[in-house]
Scaffold this active site. Structure first.
Site, PDB file in Angstrom:
ATOM      1  N   LYS A  96      17.015 -51.137 -29.386  1.00  9.68           N
ATOM      2  CA  LYS A  96      16.420 -52.636 -28.995  1.00  9.68           C
ATOM      3  C   LYS A  96      15.186 -53.097 -28.994  1.00  9.68           C
ATOM      4  O   LYS A  96      14.751 -54.185 -29.703  1.00  9.68           O
ATOM      5  CB  LYS A  96      17.303 -52.921 -27.791  1.00  9.68           C
ATOM      6  CG  LYS A  96      18.790 -52.799 -27.823  1.00  9.68           C
ATOM      7  CD  LYS A  96      19.748 -53.220 -26.729  1.00  9.68           C
ATOM      8  CE  LYS A  96      19.344 -52.085 -25.742  1.00  9.68           C
ATOM      9  NZ  LYS A  96      20.219 -50.846 -26.125  1.00  9.68           N
ATOM     10  N   ILE A  97      14.218 -52.302 -28.322  1.00 10.92           N
ATOM     11  CA  ILE A  97      12.983 -52.472 -27.964  1.00 10.92           C
ATOM     12  C   ILE A  97      12.158 -52.243 -29.238  1.00 10.92           C
ATOM     13  O   ILE A  97      11.162 -53.086 -29.773  1.00 10.92           O
ATOM     14  CB  ILE A  97      12.380 -51.784 -26.865  1.00 10.92           C
ATOM     15  CG1 ILE A  97      13.186 -51.994 -25.493  1.00 10.92           C
ATOM     16  CG2 ILE A  97      11.004 -51.921 -26.752  1.00 10.92           C
ATOM     17  CD1 ILE A  97      12.918 -51.212 -24.289  1.00 10.92           C
TER      18      ILE A  97
ATOM     19  N   ARG B  39       9.036 -43.717 -22.025  1.00 12.92           N
ATOM     20  CA  ARG B  39       8.858 -43.057 -20.839  1.00 12.92           C
ATOM     21  C   ARG B  39       7.898 -42.031 -20.868  1.00 12.92           C
ATOM     22  O   ARG B  39       7.496 -41.558 -21.726  1.00 12.92           O
ATOM     23  CB  ARG B  39      10.291 -42.205 -20.921  1.00 12.92           C
ATOM     24  CG  ARG B  39      11.443 -42.784 -20.216  1.00 12.92           C
ATOM     25  CD  ARG B  39      11.219 -43.108 -18.741  1.00 12.92           C
ATOM     26  NE  ARG B  39      12.470 -44.056 -18.359  1.00 12.92           N
ATOM     27  CZ  ARG B  39      12.239 -45.308 -17.944  1.00 12.92           C
ATOM     28  NH1 ARG B  39      11.197 -45.929 -18.575  1.00 12.92           N
ATOM     29  NH2 ARG B  39      13.114 -46.018 -17.325  1.00 12.92           N
TER      30      ARG B  39
ATOM     31  N   ASP C  14       1.831 -46.999 -20.589  1.00 11.19           N
ATOM     32  CA  ASP C  14       2.452 -47.708 -19.605  1.00 11.19           C
ATOM     33  C   ASP C  14       3.218 -46.738 -18.569  1.00 11.19           C
ATOM     34  O   ASP C  14       3.637 -47.215 -17.645  1.00 11.19           O
ATOM     35  CB  ASP C  14       3.284 -48.725 -20.146  1.00 11.19           C
ATOM     36  CG  ASP C  14       3.874 -49.711 -19.076  1.00 11.19           C
ATOM     37  OD1 ASP C  14       3.303 -49.970 -18.142  1.00 11.19           O
ATOM     38  OD2 ASP C  14       5.142 -49.957 -19.005  1.00 11.19           O
TER      39      ASP C  14
ATOM     40  N   GLU D 111       4.694 -40.531 -11.749  1.00 10.69           N
ATOM     41  CA  GLU D 111       4.313 -42.032 -11.305  1.00 10.69           C
ATOM     42  C   GLU D 111       4.380 -41.996  -9.652  1.00 10.69           C
ATOM     43  O   GLU D 111       5.354 -41.631  -9.339  1.00 10.69           O
ATOM     44  CB  GLU D 111       5.151 -43.068 -12.061  1.00 10.69           C
ATOM     45  CG  GLU D 111       4.838 -42.815 -13.567  1.00 10.69           C
ATOM     46  CD  GLU D 111       5.898 -43.975 -14.338  1.00 10.69           C
ATOM     47  OE1 GLU D 111       6.474 -44.773 -13.833  1.00 10.69           O
ATOM     48  OE2 GLU D 111       6.039 -43.969 -15.658  1.00 10.69           O
TER      49      GLU D 111
ATOM     50  N   HIS E  35       3.310 -48.839 -15.491  1.00  9.70           N
ATOM     51  CA  HIS E  35       4.719 -49.044 -15.800  1.00  9.70           C
ATOM     52  C   HIS E  35       5.167 -50.558 -15.638  1.00  9.70           C
ATOM     53  O   HIS E  35       5.977 -50.936 -14.805  1.00  9.70           O
ATOM     54  CB  HIS E  35       5.660 -48.001 -14.811  1.00  9.70           C
ATOM     55  CG  HIS E  35       7.167 -47.821 -15.406  1.00  9.70           C
ATOM     56  ND1 HIS E  35       7.889 -46.958 -15.199  1.00  9.70           N
ATOM     57  CD2 HIS E  35       7.873 -48.555 -16.161  1.00  9.70           C
ATOM     58  CE1 HIS E  35       8.803 -46.820 -15.844  1.00  9.70           C
ATOM     59  NE2 HIS E  35       8.904 -47.843 -16.458  1.00  9.70           N
TER      60      HIS E  35
HETATM   61  P1  NAD Z   1      17.802 -48.160 -26.971  1.00  7.73           P
HETATM   62  O1  NAD Z   1      18.947 -47.037 -26.574  1.00  7.73           O
HETATM   63  O2  NAD Z   1      18.164 -49.627 -27.673  1.00  7.73           O
HETATM   64  O3  NAD Z   1      16.815 -47.501 -28.215  1.00  7.73           O
HETATM   65  C1  NAD Z   1      16.536 -45.999 -28.157  1.00  7.73           C
HETATM   66  C2  NAD Z   1      16.435 -45.511 -29.640  1.00  7.73           C
HETATM   67  O4  NAD Z   1      16.216 -44.382 -29.664  1.00  7.73           O
HETATM   68  C3  NAD Z   1      17.747 -45.372 -30.264  1.00  7.73           C
HETATM   69  O5  NAD Z   1      17.744 -46.342 -31.532  1.00  7.73           O
HETATM   70  C4  NAD Z   1      18.319 -44.268 -30.460  1.00  7.73           C
HETATM   71  O6  NAD Z   1      18.922 -43.799 -31.788  1.00  7.73           O
HETATM   72  C5  NAD Z   1      16.977 -43.626 -30.585  1.00  7.73           C
HETATM   73  N1  NAD Z   1      16.671 -42.121 -30.419  1.00  7.73           N
HETATM   74  C6  NAD Z   1      17.331 -41.243 -29.481  1.00  7.73           C
HETATM   75  N2  NAD Z   1      17.142 -40.083 -29.332  1.00  7.73           N
HETATM   76  C7  NAD Z   1      15.946 -39.903 -30.702  1.00  7.73           C
HETATM   77  C8  NAD Z   1      15.243 -38.945 -30.960  1.00  7.73           C
HETATM   78  N3  NAD Z   1      15.510 -37.817 -30.475  1.00  7.73           N
HETATM   79  N4  NAD Z   1      14.456 -39.407 -32.008  1.00  7.73           N
HETATM   80  C9  NAD Z   1      14.298 -40.197 -32.347  1.00  7.73           C
HETATM   81  N5  NAD Z   1      14.915 -41.590 -31.944  1.00  7.73           N
HETATM   82  C10 NAD Z   1      15.912 -41.263 -30.880  1.00  7.73           C
HETATM   83  O7  NAD Z   1      16.814 -48.272 -25.949  1.00  7.73           O
HETATM   84  P2  NAD Z   1      15.806 -49.287 -25.663  1.00  7.73           P
HETATM   85  O8  NAD Z   1      16.456 -50.397 -24.753  1.00  7.73           O
HETATM   86  O9  NAD Z   1      15.195 -49.925 -26.989  1.00  7.73           O
HETATM   87  O10 NAD Z   1      14.603 -48.481 -24.589  1.00  7.73           O
HETATM   88  C11 NAD Z   1      13.627 -47.693 -25.252  1.00  7.73           C
HETATM   89  C12 NAD Z   1      12.795 -46.851 -24.381  1.00  7.73           C
HETATM   90  O11 NAD Z   1      12.341 -47.792 -23.504  1.00  7.73           O
HETATM   91  C13 NAD Z   1      13.802 -46.091 -23.191  1.00  7.73           C
HETATM   92  O12 NAD Z   1      13.198 -44.889 -22.781  1.00  7.73           O
HETATM   93  C14 NAD Z   1      13.897 -46.939 -21.798  1.00  7.73           C
HETATM   94  O13 NAD Z   1      13.966 -46.192 -20.641  1.00  7.73           O
HETATM   95  C15 NAD Z   1      12.317 -47.688 -22.192  1.00  7.73           C
HETATM   96  N6  NAD Z   1      11.892 -48.894 -21.477  1.00  7.73           N
HETATM   97  C16 NAD Z   1      10.882 -48.842 -20.631  1.00  7.73           C
HETATM   98  C17 NAD Z   1      10.349 -49.864 -20.028  1.00  7.73           C
HETATM   99  C18 NAD Z   1       9.103 -50.125 -19.257  1.00  7.73           C
HETATM  100  O14 NAD Z   1       8.873 -50.617 -18.326  1.00  7.73           O
HETATM  101  N7  NAD Z   1       7.879 -49.489 -19.878  1.00  7.73           N
HETATM  102  C19 NAD Z   1      11.216 -51.080 -20.095  1.00  7.73           C
HETATM  103  C20 NAD Z   1      12.509 -51.102 -20.814  1.00  7.73           C
HETATM  104  C21 NAD Z   1      12.925 -49.779 -21.414  1.00  7.73           C
HETATM  105  C1  MLT Z   2      13.528 -49.728 -17.782  1.00  4.42           C
HETATM  106  O1  MLT Z   2      13.907 -48.477 -18.067  1.00  4.42           O
HETATM  107  O2  MLT Z   2      14.141 -50.541 -17.741  1.00  4.42           O
HETATM  108  C2  MLT Z   2      12.071 -49.662 -17.286  1.00  4.42           C
HETATM  109  O3  MLT Z   2      11.512 -48.616 -17.190  1.00  4.42           O
HETATM  110  C3  MLT Z   2      11.912 -50.709 -16.399  1.00  4.42           C
HETATM  111  C4  MLT Z   2      11.917 -50.543 -14.833  1.00  4.42           C
HETATM  112  O4  MLT Z   2      11.181 -49.619 -14.281  1.00  4.42           O
HETATM  113  O5  MLT Z   2      12.666 -51.294 -14.115  1.00  4.42           O
END
Ligand code: NAD
Ligand code: MLT
Length: 526
Positions: free
Chosen positions: A149-150, A230, A254, A259, A278
């Site tokens: 998604k992201i 992460r 980030d 942390e 973060h």
């Molecule tokens: P998501 O599940 O929609 O996407 C993750 C993608 O990674 C999937 O398409 C999956 O197929 C792929 N994937 C899984 N294992 C893999 C591998 N070994 N090699 C390559 N691709 C692989 O998740 P998302 O919502 O897009 O979130 C992505 C990341 O961002 C997560 O780690 C989430 O915790 C993190 N996140 C961080 C923050 C923040 O505050 N910094 C906020 C939201 C999400």
């Molecule tokens: C998450 O995985 O959604 C992010 O790391 C955001 C948070 O820490 O709440």
């Protein structure tokens, strides 16, 4: 009234939803020992990323039904321990997608144009324009690791800025990537060709230290790396060393292995490194989204409804649950019945989806059947979350089959199991799409609406046998509500199901089995 503990700062909108159904205690920053002490009194827990929900906390949580993570990553929750204990873990898979994606894009641009350092220099009363000559992203190659998604939103924005796109994601289809004109490549290719690399994978054993010294050695010396996914996906020491040696041009992080970030060589860099605490999900919009999303799921689970984003209920997707709801109830009843007929130590459960049902996802149906099968032994300890694990731990081999050609009813379900009392089968269907009917037992055709207390006999079809059972039940003051008999041939083997108004008293089964012609008798309680 249910009790919910909110352990991390959560937007007010979420608290208001929880308050509709529960007493809400906001108690943030608790040490783990304190949480272990107080958690037994709570039915639900809501967290963000600060609280670590460990095995010790989960084991102490005797009445916890749900852990709600207001965000995406659930790596701060011991999900296997929660699953083992039948606790649903839910997250908000989409509530902060845009916030995190925009943060990653902001990091990429800030790194390219040295915005944080340039800003600080002006605030320090300097005017140094040469020092902050940057690089354009236009026509550069962005390598997205994880096109979920992201990652997808980052790629969409990058495309609009004129970037070329590469992605590595073994779980994503080529069509999805091609929607963006994004080329799916292997990791080495992505490392070699990218000018920017943005990480958007979950932290798993495969992605831990994905960016290590070996990977960094393959990259262009001009590459800039962004991690808003992460901590621990990047080896922080290795990245500091690569920056020191000029093997890469920059990094914007980030998230960190530990942390808050403590002592770190990354702190000493200038404009090549950007560090944020973060903040990916820290927008007002995202915090409202995730709080509402997770609070609604906690409210629903406390009201006995399914959660829409449970991370530990395999195969139970909300749409499938909605569509299959009546069949899940049927599967649970049939599982319960076949379990009581087959006895303890079940070796296998065979679940056959028949007729139209065969076109559906079998997973939810199998989980419901296992829940039913295990409920006489485990009672309320078994639920949709832990049924598969409990079955696996008991060595129950599960076989799923489908036969669309069996069309006695538009859709039906056939379960067979072998346990200490032998091998038995039960089939059921939905009349008019909702009324549950048992349509065969051990392949004897029958039509029974299941009730709370039933007596089931396997016997020889002979005159007088039904009367004898009736009088025996009468002598124990057990009232018969209805009776159904099924047989394949006259005076052959037969099955009888009596629906009873009262539970069967102790000892009566022994007497029933002594009646001439009775092969077996079972008290079925649902
Ligand atoms: P998501 O599940 O929609 O996407 C993750 C993608 O990674 C999937 O398409 C999956 O197929 C792929 N994937 C899984 N294992 C893999 C591998 N070994 N090699 C390559 N691709 C692989 O998740 P998302 O919502 O897009 O979130 C992505 C990341 O961002 C997560 O780690 C989430 O915790 C993190 N996140 C961080 C923050 C923040 O505050 N910094 C906020 C939201 C999400
Ligand atoms: C998450 O995985 O959604 C992010 O790391 C955001 C948070 O820490 O709440």
């Amino acid at each position: 009234m249910s009790k919910v503990i909110v352990c991390d700062p959560i937007d007010r909108a979420g608290i208001e939803i929880l308050s509709q159904v529960a007493q809400v205690d906001v108690n943030t920053g608790l040490p783990a020992e304190e949480l272990v002490r107080i958690i037994p009194e709570y039915d639900a827990m809501m967290i963000r990323s600060e609280t670590r929900v460990t095995k010790e906390i989960i084991e102490a949580a005797k009445q916890l039904k749900i852990i709600g993570r207001a965000g995406v990553g659930v790596d701060n929750v011991d999900v296997p321990a929660a699953t083992r204990q039948g606790i649903v873990v839910v997250n908000s898979p989409e509530g902060n997608t845009i916030a995190a994606a925009e943060h990653a894009v902001a990091m990429m641009l800030s790194l390219s144009r040295h915005i944080p350092e340039a800003n600080q220099s002006v605030k320090n009363n300097q005017w140094d324009r040469k020092k902050f000559v940057g690089a354009e992203v236009y026509k550069k190659t962005l390598g997205v690791v994880g096109l979920g998604k992201i990652g997808f939103h980052v790629a969409t924005v990058a495309k609009a800025m004129g970037m070329k796109l590469l992605a590595y994601d073994p779980f994503i289809s080529t069509e999805r990537a091609e929607q963006l004109g994004c080329r799916l490549v292997d990791l080495d290719w992505l490392f070699r060709e990218s000018d920017y690399i943005s990480l958007h994978v979950p932290k798993t054993p495969e992605t831990a230290r994905l960016i290590n010294a070996e990977a960094l050695a393959k990259m262009k010396p001009t590459v800039r790396i962004v991690n808003c996914a992460r901590g621990g996906i990047i080896d922080e020491e290795a990245i500091a060393e690569a920056l020191q040696q000029g093997k890469i041009a920059g990094a914007a992080l980030d998230v960190f292995e530990k942390e808050p970030l403590g002592e770190s060589p990354l702190r000493s860099f200038g404009k090549e490194v950007i560090l944020t605490p973060h903040l990916g999900a820290s927008t007002a919009e995202a915090q409202v989204n995730v709080a509402i999303d997770v609070a609604e799921q906690i409210r629903d689970v406390l009201l006995g409804l399914p959660a829409r984003s449970a991370v530990n209920i395999p195969g139970l997707y909300p749409d499938a649950i909605e569509k299959l709801k009546p069949y899940l109830q049927l599967a649970e009843i049939l599982g319960n019945m076949v379990g009581q007929l087959s006895g303890k130590r079940v070796d296998y459960l065979n679940v056959r989806l028949q007729g139209d049902l065969a076109d559906n996802d079998s997973k939810p149906v199998v989980i419901a059947a296992l829940k039913g099968l295990l409920s006489p032994a485990l009672r309320e300890r078994v639920n949709y979350v832990n049924a598969s694990i409990e079955a696996k731990e008991r060595g129950i081999h599960v076989v799923e089959t489908r036969d669309a050609s069996i069309r006695d009813y538009s859709g039906s379900l056939h379960l067979s199991a072998k346990g200490s009392l032998g091998e038995h089968s039960v089939t059921g269907a939905l009349l008019g799409g909702e009324e549950i009917r048992i349509t065969s037992i051990d392949d004897f055709p029958i039509s029974v609406a299941p009730t709370q207390n039933m007596l089931l006999t396997l016997h020889r079809d002979m005159p007088g046998i039904i009367g004898k059972i009736g009088s025996l039940l009468g002598s124990y003051s057990v009232n018969i509500a209805s009776m159904q008999v099924g047989r394949k041939i006259i005076r052959g083997e037969a099955v009888m199901v009596l629906s009873l108004d009262d539970p069967l008293p102790e000892g009566i089964l022994d007497e029933i089995t002594k009646v001439s012609g009775i092969r077996d008798a079972y008290a079925i309680a649902l």
